[in-house]
Write a protein that holds these residues in place. Structure first.
Motif, PDB file in Angstrom:
ATOM      1  N   LEU A  40       0.809  -1.217   0.000  1.00 24.05           N
ATOM      2  CA  LEU A  40       0.000   0.000   0.000  1.00 24.05           C
ATOM      3  C   LEU A  40       0.843   1.268   0.000  1.00 24.05           C
ATOM      4  O   LEU A  40       0.495   2.258  -0.622  1.00 24.05           O
ATOM      5  N   LEU A  41       1.974   1.232   0.696  1.00 25.92           N
ATOM      6  CA  LEU A  41       2.791   2.437   0.794  1.00 25.92           C
ATOM      7  C   LEU A  41       3.910   2.474  -0.248  1.00 25.92           C
ATOM      8  O   LEU A  41       4.847   3.240  -0.116  1.00 25.92           O
ATOM      9  N   LEU A 252      -2.270  -5.408   7.212  1.00 25.78           N
ATOM     10  CA  LEU A 252      -3.079  -4.267   7.648  1.00 25.78           C
ATOM     11  C   LEU A 252      -2.501  -3.448   8.785  1.00 25.78           C
ATOM     12  O   LEU A 252      -2.882  -2.298   8.954  1.00 25.78           O
ATOM     13  N   PHE A 256       1.649  -3.350   5.615  1.00 30.14           N
ATOM     14  CA  PHE A 256       0.776  -3.061   4.473  1.00 30.14           C
ATOM     15  C   PHE A 256       1.197  -3.791   3.201  1.00 30.14           C
ATOM     16  O   PHE A 256       1.060  -3.274   2.104  1.00 30.14           O
TER      17      PHE A 256
ATOM     18  N   HIS B  69      -3.046   5.130  12.259  1.00 30.94           N
ATOM     19  CA  HIS B  69      -1.992   4.951  11.269  1.00 30.94           C
ATOM     20  C   HIS B  69      -2.532   4.273  10.017  1.00 30.94           C
ATOM     21  O   HIS B  69      -2.252   4.693   8.896  1.00 30.94           O
ATOM     22  N   GLU B  70      -3.336   3.225  10.227  1.00 33.03           N
ATOM     23  CA  GLU B  70      -3.940   2.508   9.090  1.00 33.03           C
ATOM     24  C   GLU B  70      -4.791   3.453   8.257  1.00 33.03           C
ATOM     25  O   GLU B  70      -4.739   3.443   7.024  1.00 33.03           O
ATOM     26  N   VAL B  73      -2.569   5.705   6.158  1.00 30.78           N
ATOM     27  CA  VAL B  73      -1.964   4.964   5.038  1.00 30.78           C
ATOM     28  C   VAL B  73      -2.988   4.754   3.920  1.00 30.78           C
ATOM     29  O   VAL B  73      -2.721   5.013   2.744  1.00 30.78           O
ATOM     30  N   VAL B  74      -4.187   4.313   4.309  1.00 30.55           N
ATOM     31  CA  VAL B  74      -5.233   4.070   3.308  1.00 30.55           C
ATOM     32  C   VAL B  74      -5.625   5.382   2.623  1.00 30.55           C
ATOM     33  O   VAL B  74      -5.829   5.427   1.409  1.00 30.55           O
ATOM     34  N   PHE B  95       6.323   8.077   5.165  1.00 31.76           N
ATOM     35  CA  PHE B  95       5.492   8.871   4.264  1.00 31.76           C
ATOM     36  C   PHE B  95       6.346   9.816   3.404  1.00 31.76           C
ATOM     37  O   PHE B  95       6.041  10.041   2.230  1.00 31.76           O
TER      38      PHE B  95
END
Lengths: 290, 406
Positions: A40-41, A252, A256, B69-70, B73-74, B95
């Motif tokens: 995801l990242l 999750l 990720f 945090h999740e 990220v999403v 990030f």
């Protein structure tokens, strides 16, 4: 005719749309993700990696440890839950005062939230807690830091809680199976001079076999997917991480890695599917014998 | 005619409201402070900012530590991240490396007035503004110290002193423990081990950051000492459990953050305690440094307004107000630290002094993985799965492998 078909489709469409959007699509999409390095990242788009994720899983120490713990959990809880719930069903099937109270009492843990049960047991298992007190009473030495903070006891403590919680539910299913056995069979056995033990092994147990297989299948699926208990009680520490917890951590929580986690999820799916097929095949064979 | 008037009135209203909306800027801010003690201060800060800047509205969204945090990220992955984000120090590199945070390097003229910039600096760029910092200090139960034969005002000046005091307190009785030792608790255990590690002069990476050197002799010695505290005097529990036992008078010495001051204050019968810097081999040792930062989404088209807002929130006056409401000890602003609120409280002073002797983990996008490896090594050593040397050597191999795979 045509209009009734349209009406039927219209009524079925809410479920169909929900199924396609929230079940079928995620299932297929995650299957595809299992063959990619989707993170995801990540700075780049998902890349096709073939079976790399699946190969990596078999050399991933954490995954293998989680798989081992899951297998211990399944192998440890299913026989105990099945045998104890059958015993309880036989007990509460008899006529005695307060039978309804016992039936409700055994079923109560099942309708309680798993999170609540897990929190209560976390307290019971802690250093100086009630379980430690009981262990000392019978001359056992409880773990110094509590049952959940010791690699030797944590998983087994969670398994014991799980058995306690599930007993009532499976007891109820066995009870339904017991009620379906015709009384005539027992009457005939009594006339033939069969002892209660003989009646149990020759009538009760064979007649309950379909129920037992059903319980085995659903309990296996549930046990392979154990997660909430681990999340609430140990966060996968002290050798308690299971495959679903591993998927959560990898996909999750912190890393990720959607691709890798999807591969692990499908591997678990394959294990459960194979086991379920095996159980159904065994059931079919038994039916032909009956 | 009357109908026409009504129509024109409605039309005028629509034009006016649309006009106002277009002229104004709406900033979205995601933050984590939801406790009833601090939320009104956050809300009031936003209101004051909006009053001072009538053309800017701030839309606040509360996150929780359980899943914040999740969500961030999403949100970044789906392109729905807000303009401004509160970030924990160990998330910034992750990030920033993905280009999701705006580079603020050219917009910081007051950097000397603040501490903590190094935690927000990744590959030469500054990606967030320090807000509230956090460190850990030593808390001691002075009643237990006195029972163990120490003066109530006694403070350890070396790790040896700390060891002796923990040993003497531990010998007071079966239910009394010398030291609060964290169990295998994700994101917490490493914060307790690293002060021992850094104070022993150990390093995770070499000076150039090219090689992992976590299995050095100093590192293994630090883990061995940490294990000795755990094995000999440790009350092993999670952070909450350790603090509960400390507040009940069962533990003599623990390491904790400023939140414990608030907990002690709220107790009906608070224990007698003192605070001091984490001791090193000789003199102050190095504690763990982290903190809360404000960052701007790289995709935000309201960077100017967002910058104005984060400067406002992190201004010395607002930091003091925040710390008073939340009982926080470490504003990032040096000017805020001069406020009488901090100067008059010896415990808050301990925290402020400890910052000077605190270190933060490497600013690395892969820190989340490295942290996990270190925690596993510490856990295994503490709970007898591997020897300290073996655990650290394997951790070094794993971290090196991770660096190679990047």
């Amino acid at each position: 005719m045509k209009s009734s078909r349209w009406t039927a489709s219209l009524f079925a469409s809410p479920w169909l749309l929900t199924f396609l959007l929230f079940w079928a699509f995620p299932l297929l999409y995650s299957f595809w993700m299992g063959f990619t390095d989707y993170q995801l990242l990540s700075r780049h788009d998902p890349r096709w990696v073939g079976l790399d994720n699946y190969r990596a899983l078999f050399s991933d120490r954490e995954f293998l440890a989680s798989l081992k713990n899951t297998l211990i959990f399944v192998a440890g809880t299913i026989p105990v839950t099945t045998i104890l719930s059958l015993g309880l069903a036989l007990l509460v099937n008899r006529k005695f005062r307060g039978r309804a109270l016992f039936r409700s009492g055994y079923f109560l843990p099942w309708v309680t939230s798993m999170v609540v049960v897990a929190l209560i047991f976390t307290n019971l298992y802690q250093r100086g807690g009630y379980v430690a007190f009981l262990a000392e009473l019978v001359g056992l030495e409880p773990p110094v830091n509590g049952f959940l903070y010791d690699s030797g006891t944590a998983l087994y403590a969670i398994m014991a809680m799980d058995v306690w919680m599930a007993l009532g539910y499976y007891m109820l299913i066995f009870l339904a199976g017991l009620k379906a056995i015709p009384d005539e069979l027992y009457e005939a056995a009594e006339i033939a001079g069969a002892s209660p033990l003989r009646q149990f092994f020759s009538i009760t147990l064979p007649m309950l076999r379909p129920v037992a297989v059903f319980i085995l299948v659903i309990n296996s699926i549930k046990s392979f997917q154990v997660f909430i208990e681990i999340f609430v009680m140990t966060m996968g520490k002290f050798d308690t991480s299971t495959v679903v917890y591993f998927i959560y951590e990898t996909g999750l929580r912190t890393q990720f890695k959607f691709g890798y986690a999807s591969a692990a999820a499908y591997l678990l799916f394959m294990i459960i599917a194979m086991l379920s097929v095996l159980q159904f095949v065994l059931l079919r064979r038994r039916r032909s014998v009956w | 005619m009357r109908r026409l008037h009504c129509f024109l009135l409605v039309l005028a209203g629509l034009v006016l409201t649309t006009g106002t909306a277009l002229a104004g800027t709406t900033l979205t801010w995601w933050q984590f402070w939801t406790d009833p003690a601090i939320k009104p201060t956050i809300d009031s800060m936003v209101t004051r900012f909006e009053q001072q800047n009538p053309d800017i509205d701030v839309k606040l969204t509360d996150l929780t530590w359980a899943n914040g945090h999740e969500k961030i990220v999403v949100a970044f992955a789906s392109g729905t991240a807000p303009d401004i984000l509160e970030l924990g120090s160990d998330w910034i590199a992750q990030f920033a490396a993905n280009g999701q945070l705006a580079d603020l390097s050219d917009d910081i003229s007051d950097s000397a007035d603040y501490q903590g910039w190094s935690m927000a600096t990744y590959e030469g760029g500054v990606y967030a503004r320090p807000w509230i910092l956090g460190t850990r200090v030593i808390f001691m139960n002075t009643d237990l110290l006195a029972k163990a034969g120490y003066e109530r005002t006694w403070l350890p000046t070396s790790l040896k002193d700390l060891y002796d005091a923990a040993a003497r307190i531990d010998s007071l009785g079966e239910d009394i423990h010398g030291w609060g030792s964290n169990t295998a608790e994700k994101h917490r255990l490493y914060k307790k081990f690293l002060p021992f590690f850094w104070s022993a002069g150990a390093r995770i990476f070499d000076d150039n950051g090219d090689y992992c050197v976590i299995s050095s002799t100093r590192s293994v010695a630090a883990l061995t000492i940490y294990k000795v505290f755990n094995d000999l005097f440790g009350y092993v529990a999670n952070q909450r459990g350790i603090e509960d036992a400390f507040l009940e008078g069962k533990i003599g010495i623990i390491m904790s953050g400023d939140w414990l001051l608030k907990r002690i204050e709220l107790e009906k019968n608070p224990i007698h305690f003192s605070t001091t810097l984490f001791p090193g081999e000789n003199g102050p040792g190095k504690s763990f440094l982290g903190g809360e930062f404000l960052a701007i989404n790289a995709d935000s088209d309201k960077k100017e307004a967002a910058l104005k807002f984060i400067e406002f929130v992190t201004s010395p006056g607002n930091q003091v107000a925040f710390c008073k409401a939340n009982r926080s000890a470490n504003p990032s602003s040096r000017l805020a630290q001069q406020d009488a609120y901090f100067q008059s409280n010896p415990h808050l002073q301990t925290f402020i002094k400890q910052i000077a002797y605190a270190e933060h983990p490497p600013v690395d996008p892969d820190w989340v993985y490295i942290e996990d490896i270190i925690e596993r090594a510490v856990e295994d050593a503490l709970f007898g799965q591997r020897l300290p040397g073996q655990a650290m050597l394997e951790a070094q191999h794993e971290i090196t492998e991770l660096m190679r795979s990047e």
